[in-house]
Design a protein around this motif. Structure first.
Motif, short mmCIF file in Angstrom:
data_model
loop_
_atom_site.label_atom_id
_atom_site.label_comp_id
_atom_site.label_asym_id
_atom_site.label_seq_id
_atom_site.Cartn_x
_atom_site.Cartn_y
_atom_site.Cartn_z
N ILE A 71 0.83 -1.21 0.00
CA ILE A 71 0.00 0.00 0.00
C ILE A 71 0.86 1.26 0.00
CG2 ILE A 71 -1.62 1.35 1.40
CD1 ILE A 71 -2.94 -1.24 2.21
N VAL A 72 2.00 1.22 0.71
CA VAL A 72 2.87 2.39 0.79
C VAL A 72 3.80 2.46 -0.42
CG1 VAL A 72 4.69 3.53 2.11
CG2 VAL A 72 2.76 2.48 3.30
N ALA A 73 4.46 1.36 -0.73
CA ALA A 73 5.53 1.38 -1.74
C ALA A 73 5.01 1.58 -3.16
CB ALA A 73 6.36 0.10 -1.66
N THR A 78 5.33 4.72 -7.93
CA THR A 78 4.73 5.12 -9.20
C THR A 78 4.67 6.63 -9.35
OG1 THR A 78 3.39 3.10 -9.17
CG2 THR A 78 2.72 4.84 -10.69
N ILE A 79 4.18 7.31 -8.33
CA ILE A 79 4.03 8.77 -8.39
C ILE A 79 5.39 9.45 -8.46
CG2 ILE A 79 3.22 10.80 -7.13
CD1 ILE A 79 0.96 9.03 -6.01
N LEU A 171 11.29 3.50 -17.85
CA LEU A 171 10.11 3.18 -18.67
C LEU A 171 9.26 4.42 -18.93
CD1 LEU A 171 9.07 -0.22 -17.02
CD2 LEU A 171 10.13 0.12 -19.27
N TYR A 172 9.08 5.25 -17.91
CA TYR A 172 8.27 6.45 -18.08
C TYR A 172 8.91 7.44 -19.04
CZ TYR A 172 4.39 5.89 -14.78
OH TYR A 172 3.23 5.50 -14.17
N TYR A 212 1.88 -1.60 -16.43
CA TYR A 212 3.02 -2.51 -16.29
C TYR A 212 3.81 -2.19 -15.02
CZ TYR A 212 7.48 -4.77 -17.24
OH TYR A 212 8.62 -5.53 -17.14
N ILE A 213 4.05 -0.91 -14.77
CA ILE A 213 4.81 -0.50 -13.57
C ILE A 213 4.06 -0.89 -12.31
CG2 ILE A 213 5.61 1.51 -12.27
CD1 ILE A 213 6.31 2.79 -14.99
#
Length: 288
Positions: A71-73, A78-79, A171-172, A212-213
């Motif tokens: 939930i945290v990681a 991602t953000i 990737l981003y 995907y991420i």
């Protein structure tokens, strides 16, 4: 037909490896999860291992720790990766490559080397964190970061975060480079701000990459094991146990293979459910 046979012959080594080392162990894991499978016993117990699993306080704590890590990681990785990628993408190619290299370095560095460095920084007596905090007057006495139940799991999450952002950033950056610039320029001509351009055009366009991420980061977070083994071994008082580490502990230290396999099946189902939810959510926000 000849081409088809030739194609399958070329695929045969990989198929043999996949079936022998992936499919067969998965079936064996599922079957033996219904047995009391130990070094000296192989007795059918039905759903006994699964019932015991949810009555085991250590497993419940490991489950809570695992869910907390996910939930945290996952959202933070991602953000943060998206923010860093959006910041470095407009830079010159050389600068962009430099930052990608810096952020990706922990990914290619061995887990043992990373753990040794972090263990030194968290050391109660000679660690960098205690030295800096003492020098700044934030703390009066040294903190045993990895030996205190209040801090140990958060230290693991911090380390996992630093080793997980490299691949998403790469990737981003690549995904942002594939966004149709003509649409972005048309929006800017019409008066769209940078935020509006990103939110309405770029973000939906890179949604497949985000999926995907999310999935890969979720799987890696659920399977967090190496850092636990190298830094805390589940301690103190099982405060850093994760499902993956507890599977290892039960199966390879206590030799309760059936019980460990039952937890493995449960973990696979949980990962599949999380991945399905992420697929549904990201698919709804993506564009063709």
């Amino acid at each position: 037909m000849r081409e088809t046979r030739a194609a399958y012959l070329f695929l045969l080594p990989a198929l043999i490896f996949f079936v022998g080392f992936i499919i067969v162990p998965m079936i064996m894991c599922l079957v033996t999860s219904f047995f009391n499978y130990t070094m000296t016993d192989f007795t059918f117990v039905g759903f006994g291992n699964y019932i015991e699993m949810f009555q085991d306080p250590i497993f419940i704590r490991a489950l809570k720790n695992t869910v907390l890590i996910v939930i945290v990681a996952v959202p933070v990785v991602t953000i943060f990766s998206l923010w860093v990628s959006a910041a470095i993408y407009p830079l010159h190619a050389a600068s962009r490559s430099f930052f990608r290299c810096v952020f990706y370095l922990p990914v290619v560095t061995g887990t043992v080397a990373v753990a040794v460095v972090w263990k030194w920084m968290f050391n109660k007596y000679t660690g960098l964190f205690n030295y800096v905090l003492n020098a700044a007057g934030v703390i009066d006495e040294n903190i045993s970061w990895l030996g205190d139940e209040r801090f140990a799991i958060w230290c693991i999450i911090l380390i996992l975060f630093t080793t997980s952002i490299g691949q998403p950033i790469v990737l981003y950056v690549a995904a942002l480079g594939n966004v149709d610039n003509s649409i972005v320029e048309a929006a800017q001509v019409d008066g769209a701000t940078n935020f509006q351009t990103f939110w309405r055009i770029k973000w939906p366009s890179i949604m497949p990459t985000t999926l995907y991420i999310l999935v890969i980061t979720t799987i890696n977070s659920f399977q967090c094991y190496a850092l636990i083994q190298l830094l805390t071994s589940g301690g103190p008082n099982h405060s850093t146990d994760t499902i993956m580490y507890y599977i290892y502990y039960e199966a390879f230290k206590l030799y309760r293979y059936g019980y460990g396999n039952a937890m493995g099946v449960f973990l696979a189902i949980v990962i599949a459910v999380f991945s399905a939810i992420q697929f549904k959510v990201t698919k709804a926000g993506s564009v063709d």
